[in-house]
Design a protein around this motif. Structure first.
Motif, short mmCIF file in Angstrom:
data_model
loop_
_atom_site.label_atom_id
_atom_site.label_comp_id
_atom_site.label_asym_id
_atom_site.label_seq_id
_atom_site.Cartn_x
_atom_site.Cartn_y
_atom_site.Cartn_z
N MET A 1 0.96 -1.04 0.08
CA MET A 1 0.12 0.02 0.07
C MET A 1 0.85 1.53 -0.05
SD MET A 1 -3.06 0.32 2.44
CE MET A 1 -3.63 -1.46 2.42
N VAL B 196 -9.79 6.61 11.50
CA VAL B 196 -8.39 6.36 11.47
C VAL B 196 -7.75 6.31 10.06
CG1 VAL B 196 -7.01 4.52 12.20
CG2 VAL B 196 -9.06 4.93 13.46
N VAL B 267 -1.55 6.04 26.31
CA VAL B 267 -1.89 5.50 24.95
C VAL B 267 -1.89 4.09 24.92
CG1 VAL B 267 -1.49 6.02 22.61
CG2 VAL B 267 -0.84 7.68 24.09
N PRO B 268 -3.01 3.50 24.44
CA PRO B 268 -3.05 2.01 24.17
C PRO B 268 -2.16 1.80 22.85
CG PRO B 268 -4.94 3.19 23.99
CD PRO B 268 -4.21 4.36 24.29
N VAL B 269 -1.21 0.89 22.96
CA VAL B 269 -0.17 0.35 21.97
C VAL B 269 -1.02 -0.65 21.22
CG1 VAL B 269 1.68 -0.87 21.64
CG2 VAL B 269 1.76 0.92 23.29
N PRO B 270 -1.19 -0.46 19.80
CA PRO B 270 -1.66 -1.27 18.76
C PRO B 270 -0.65 -2.66 18.64
CG PRO B 270 -0.81 0.50 17.71
CD PRO B 270 -0.35 0.88 18.89
N ASP B 271 -0.31 -3.34 19.79
CA ASP B 271 0.17 -4.61 19.61
C ASP B 271 -0.11 -5.55 21.01
OD1 ASP B 271 1.81 -6.68 19.55
OD2 ASP B 271 3.70 -5.27 19.14
N PRO B 272 -0.95 -6.20 20.88
CA PRO B 272 -1.48 -7.17 21.95
C PRO B 272 -0.27 -7.68 22.72
CG PRO B 272 -2.24 -8.28 19.80
CD PRO B 272 -1.65 -7.05 19.58
N THR B 273 0.81 -8.14 21.96
CA THR B 273 1.93 -8.89 22.72
C THR B 273 2.43 -7.88 23.78
OG1 THR B 273 3.35 -8.29 20.93
CG2 THR B 273 2.40 -10.36 20.75
N ARG B 275 1.00 -5.93 25.74
CA ARG B 275 -0.29 -5.68 26.63
C ARG B 275 0.14 -5.52 28.09
NH1 ARG B 275 -5.37 -9.29 26.19
NH2 ARG B 275 -5.90 -8.41 24.19
N LEU C 216 -7.52 0.51 17.46
CA LEU C 216 -6.77 -0.53 17.16
C LEU C 216 -6.01 -0.65 18.52
CD1 LEU C 216 -6.04 -1.16 13.73
CD2 LEU C 216 -7.49 -2.48 15.10
N GLY C 217 -5.77 0.51 19.34
CA GLY C 217 -4.94 0.41 20.34
C GLY C 217 -5.66 -0.05 21.50
N VAL C 219 -8.37 -2.06 21.05
CA VAL C 219 -8.16 -3.66 21.03
C VAL C 219 -7.16 -4.17 21.27
CG1 VAL C 219 -8.74 -5.04 18.87
CG2 VAL C 219 -9.79 -2.87 18.69
N ALA C 220 -6.23 -3.99 21.06
CA ALA C 220 -4.97 -4.61 21.50
C ALA C 220 -4.51 -4.82 23.01
CB ALA C 220 -3.46 -4.03 20.92
N VAL C 240 -7.13 -12.08 19.00
CA VAL C 240 -6.50 -10.76 18.90
C VAL C 240 -4.82 -10.77 18.70
CG1 VAL C 240 -5.67 -10.55 21.47
CG2 VAL C 240 -6.04 -8.70 20.19
N PHE C 241 -4.06 -11.94 19.08
CA PHE C 241 -2.68 -12.15 18.64
C PHE C 241 -2.50 -12.14 17.25
CE2 PHE C 241 -3.08 -13.20 23.33
CZ PHE C 241 -2.20 -12.18 23.73
N PHE C 244 -3.48 -9.10 14.91
CA PHE C 244 -2.32 -8.09 14.75
C PHE C 244 -1.13 -8.62 14.23
CE2 PHE C 244 -3.78 -4.22 16.82
CZ PHE C 244 -5.07 -4.59 17.50
N LYS C 253 -5.37 -4.88 7.41
CA LYS C 253 -3.75 -4.39 7.06
C LYS C 253 -3.76 -2.78 7.06
CE LYS C 253 -2.53 -8.64 4.73
NZ LYS C 253 -2.30 -9.21 3.28
#
Lengths: 313, 333, 328
Positions: A1, B196, B267-273, B275, C216-217, C219-220, C240-241, C244, C253
């Motif tokens: 993209m 977004v 700030v929530p981080v967009p990466d669940p790992t 967390r 998405l933050g 969500v994570a 969730v894992f 992402f 994406k």
């Protein structure tokens, strides 16, 4: 993209809008036919205006002519009525239809011009008070408040006691009592609009106050202004009728619908048509103006779209 | 060195000194203010030519009020706003009018920043007409050019604002802001109201325009991620004051003020790992009452490291490293 | 396998407006297990809020659920009468909205409002209701609950109001909590407090949560499973894992790429082209085809089905079906 900075085309809704005059007219007519009440309102108002202008030419009888031989004739479709006097005659034998037609003039003149007078004063005071705020606002609004505290009918009675009642005097006195309502409504609208960001944006560009009022404030209060004006024309016609009914309005030989109601008052039990038909004329005209006002509000809002089916959103 | 002592340098486009804006809440019968909200209190900052200074803080911290005072849309109570060597607060209305050509604004709400009764053409033409830049055919060409610059089509000039989506409206607002080729654009939360995927479009457009037109931005935002993305330097505001100001890299890699750290951590981080892996300083409580501000550090009531000194003595904004300013008695290391 | 608390099967909610039918939600299916947090994520107009309102039958005219079942512990909520569903609302299933100020009645104290809810659903007297209210206020971290019991909503800050909303929602120990953008109106430092509160409560009380968000933050931080919606449909569903680390749908994406990453210093943002489609200009075929960088002819002609992918995930994309066909 890839990084992209171009918004996609075409737009969400392909609406053909045209800056030209013919484009505008087309939009208006389309919106008119979408709204049944709008069409009805416009037709009524056009015919009333037409009648008012050409009343002299279309009256079947001279409206002020007494004809004692034809006194108190009922409408044509009742026993004893004749097609010469379609809506019957009054206690002096005057043709009711002719009097209603000629009475249109007074009602419309008083209704429209007193509203114009009141509207212009109210609009100016309201915009200035709302836009500048501070002590200017306080002074103007306290004046408006004290004006509202005086019962308007008292003011009118005093005024009419001093000046000889005539159409002009009626217009002025009704206009002077009604402007405060506009001033309040307009000020309220201005207060909310002047906080919008486009007003701030215009100021940040360096626009002068007069220009901001003309370009950003006025157009955005116009639609609500027009709606209350239309309603106000309607109530003014009724007010004029009431004043004439009290004998303070139009004096003979001039004719108004309100004066006709007064004339018919004593005959309601026996000769109901004398008061009923001018009453119906008032109702129809007032309804027509209200319908037209509602439609105008929709037309003046650029958000109202011409759609394939149904009325304006 | 205190920030107030920093001298105006050659490459500074704007310097704000001791800016205050107090809103009166009530006054005694002599018209003297008895109660006021210190929306902006002693703000000092500078903006260099060609850079983006991000201003970040939570709602009510005074960042938007500050943005508005620069253009004197709100008259400040006191202070200096030095733009290209001249104090804007000393200018006559006429001189100010001219300066407004050089400073423009992009607003937050794409739905209220455009007059619903004006076509896009007239919206963008307004600044050009007001300053008598051009008219007729020339004006038309300029406006079509501007529309294309911001990624819209010239055929859309005849439309009304409500026919556009939020992102497109924001593009129109940007076209209006760049029409006069300003030197400085104040962006007041321009992406907060957008989706977004559209936020990224508008941010990238602003970055592209900055490069092409050599613009300087003040980017006000409450979303740290967006401010971080677009800014070169960032000032963090809390209750009307700047608590930390540094380059983006320094602010994030060697955060000095506990509030800044708490803000970043929130700030929530967009990466669940990440967390549970992240160590976090979480700021408790709410922003305290802004009317009866207590003496001492304003962050004291929420600060996890506060001491008695913080309670009584107000820290001033001091340069602790080169171009890294912080207002804290015990800066983090 | 954990127990299924809520099963949404083929839910379609349409709005019948003067200008035609607006299909806000189309054929949406997902499950919520006991104690699980499911995030429904998407941009404005994607149907996420309508989905959440549909669960509690809170769709007003001209909207209507035209199809589908919503099974809550085996009972189909769509088949219940207004009286029966009212017993479930606020009791077994509660809801929290985005704007806490407008969700609270300004003329009653917060204690009054919470204890009213308790008395509506539970057979307790005034005093017991008050005790329970104080207990639940304490649970949501309200400082000084005895005093706050008598406060009016406008005296509280946004974060405190949202705590009151959560307290009210939790007052009857619901099994399912639906939170529609509960932190969007709040500042980040307050948001983190509220989110943490929701997660702790979910762990402690085994309450399932359906969290509607655009961020998405969030969500994570919160989700066990994620449902991504676009144009009224589910485009991807995964834990969730995996979502992402391995997003399958081009929209997911794109959304991930256009979310700024606070934890990485060197970030670049890629945007998704174009605008979020409105119901009036929803494209034919795949709803995302006007903005998709991988668009093929097939996408413009035919709507892709929701395809089962690995590990119980689902994706609605032709690209993925082709891949499956190649690999098998």
């Amino acid at each position: 993209m890839q990084v992209n900075t171009k918004a996609d085309l075409p737009l969400t809704r392909p609406v053909a809008l045209n800056r030209s005059f013919s484009g505008k007219v087309k939009r208006w007519t389309n919106l008119l036919f979408q709204s049944k009440t709008g069409t009805a309102g416009l037709l009524i108002v056009i015919s009333v205006v037409f009648i008012a202008i050409f009343a002299d030419l279309i009256v079947p009888h001279p409206p002020a002519e007494n004809n004692l031989t034809n006194m108190l004739k009922p409408p044509a479709w009742l026993e004893g009525g004749s097609w010469e006097f379609i809506l019957g005659t009054d206690n002096l034998g005057r043709d009711i239809l002719s009097r209603i037609l000629i009475g249109t003039r007074v009602s419309l003149l008083v209704g429209v011009f007193s509203v114009v007078l009141a509207g212009v004063i109210g609009l100016i005071v309201g915009i200035i008070a709302g836009f500048y705020g501070g002590w200017i606002d306080s002074v103007l609004m306290r004046f408006v408040d004290s004006f509202l505290a005086i019962p308007s009918i008292l003011f009118i009675l005093v005024f009419l006691a001093v000046f000889e009642p005539s159409i002009m005097v009626l217009i002025i006195v009704i206009g002077l009592t009604n402007w405060v309502t506009y001033a309040r409504v307009v000020r309220g609208e201005v207060l909310s609009i002047k906080e919008r960001e486009y007003v701030k944006a215009s100021r940040s560009i360096g626009s002068k106050n007069i220009k901001i009022m003309k370009q950003h404030i006025l157009p955005n209060i116009l639609s609500s202004f027009i709606v209350i004006s239309a309603l106000s024309v309607a109530t003014t016609i009724i007010l004029e009728a009431s004043l004439s009914f009290l004998g303070l309005g139009i004096q003979p030989p001039d004719v108004s619908w309100g004066a006709m109601l007064t004339d018919g008052r004593n005959y309601l039990a026996t000769n109901w048509w004398i008061a009923t038909f001018p009453g119906i004329a008032i109702v129809i005209t007032v309804l027509g103006i209200i319908f037209l006002g509602d439609w105008l509000r929709d037309v003046l809002d650029p958000k109202t779209q011409v759609n394939a089916k149904g009325g304006p959103k | 060195m205190k920030i107030a002592e920093v001298e105006v340098k050659e490459n500074y486009l704007l310097k704000i000194e001791g800016l205050k804006k107090h809103f009166a809440l009530s006054a005694n019968i002599f018209g003297k203010t008895t109660k006021s909200v210190k929306a902006v209190d002693e703000v000092n900052l500078y903006v260099k030519k060609g850079e983006t200074l991000g201003i970040v803080g939570e709602s009510g911290c005074g960042k938007s009020t500050m943005g508005n005072t620069i253009l004197r849309l709100i008259e400040p109570t006191e202070g200096k706003i030095i733009f290209e060597g001249r104090d804007l607060l000393k200018l006559s209305p006429k001189e100010m009018q001219k300066v407004r050509r050089d400073i423009q604004m992009v607003f937050q709400d794409p739905f209220s920043s455009l007059n619903p009764r004006m076509r896009v053409f007239d919206v963008i033409a307004e600044p050009l007409r007001t300053h008598g830049i051009s008219k007729g055919k020339e004006l038309e060409e300029m406006i079509y050019g501007l529309l294309e610059t911001v990624g819209l089509d010239r055929s859309q000039a005849d439309r009304f604002p409500h026919e556009f989506s939020g992102g497109q409206r924001q593009r129109i607002g940007i076209a209006r802001a760049i029409a006069l080729h300003p030197k400085l654009i104040i962006c007041d939360e321009p992406v907060s109201a957008l989706d977004v995927s559209i936020q990224a479009q508008v941010l990238n457009l602003l970055i592209k325009l900055q490069k092409e037109l050599q613009l300087t931005y003040i980017f006000i935002g409450h979303g740290i991620p967006a401010v971080k993305y677009i800014s070169d330097r960032i000032a963090v505001m809390y209750m009307g004051e700047i608590v930390e100001m540094a380059s983006k890299e320094k602010l994030f890699s060697s955060t000095k003020h506990p509030y800044t750290l708490g803000l970043i951590n929130a700030v929530p981080v967009p990466d669940p790992t990440l967390r549970d892996a992240r160590e976090r300083i979480i700021i408790e409580n709410d922003i305290p009452d802004q009317i009866n501000v207590k003496e001492g550090c304003r962050f004291y009531s929420r600060c996890p490291f506060g001491t008695d000194k913080c309670k009584t003595e107000k820290p001033s904004l001091i340069e602790v490293e080169e171009e890294h300013f912080v207002a804290c008695h015990y800066p983090l290391t | 396998m954990s127990e299924k608390l809520l099963e949404i099967k083929g839910l379609s909610t349409h709005f019948f407006t003067e200008n035609g039918v607006v299909p806000s939600v189309n054929n949406v299916s997902f499950d919520v297990n006991k104690g699980e947090i499911v995030c429904v994520v998407g941009e404005s107009g994607c149907g996420k809020s309508v989905t959440s309102l549909s669960i509690l039958q809170l769709i007003n005219k001209p909207g209507r659920i035209v199809n589908g079942e919503i099974l809550f512990k085996g009972t189909d909520l769509t088949k219940l009468s207004e009286r029966e569903i009212r017993k479930i609302r606020g009791n077994k299933i509660s809801m929290i909205f985005q704007e806490p100020l407008t969700s609270l009645n300004p003329v009653f104290t917060i204690g009054n409002q919470i204890s009213e809810t308790i008395r509506l659903h539970q057979n307790v007297n005034k005093n017991q209701a008050k005790m329970k209210t104080l207990e639940v206020l304490k649970k949501v971290g309200m400082p000084n609950p005895e005093k706050q019991y008598y406060s009016f909503p406008h005296l509280l800050s946004g974060g405190m109001r949202q705590r009151v909303m959560i307290a009210m929602a939790l007052s009857c120990n619901p099994e399912l909590l639906i939170a529609d953008e509960p932190t969007t109106a709040l500042d980040v430092t307050i948001q983190v407090q509220v989110l943490r509160l929701l997660r702790d409560l979910s762990e402690e009380l085994q309450t399932s949560i359906v969290l509607i968000t655009h961020d998405l933050g969030v969500v994570a931080e919160m989700a066990d499973r994620v449902v991504v919606m676009y144009g009224g449909e589910i485009v991807e569903q995964n834990n969730v894992f995996d979502l992402f680390s391995d997003p399958k749908h081009p929209y997911t994406k794109g959304l991930l790429n256009s979310t700024p990453k606070i934890h990485q210093l060197d970030d670049s943002l890629e945007s998704i082209e174009g605008n979020v489609p409105t119901p009036a200009n929803m494209p034919h075929g795949c709803k995302f085809n006007t903005r998709c960088p991988f668009v093929m002819n097939k996408c413009r002609e035919e709507q892709p089905p929701l395809i089962d992918a690995d590990n119980g995930s689902e994706v609605r994309c032709w690209l993925h079906l082709e891949k499956e066909a190649v690999s098998s």
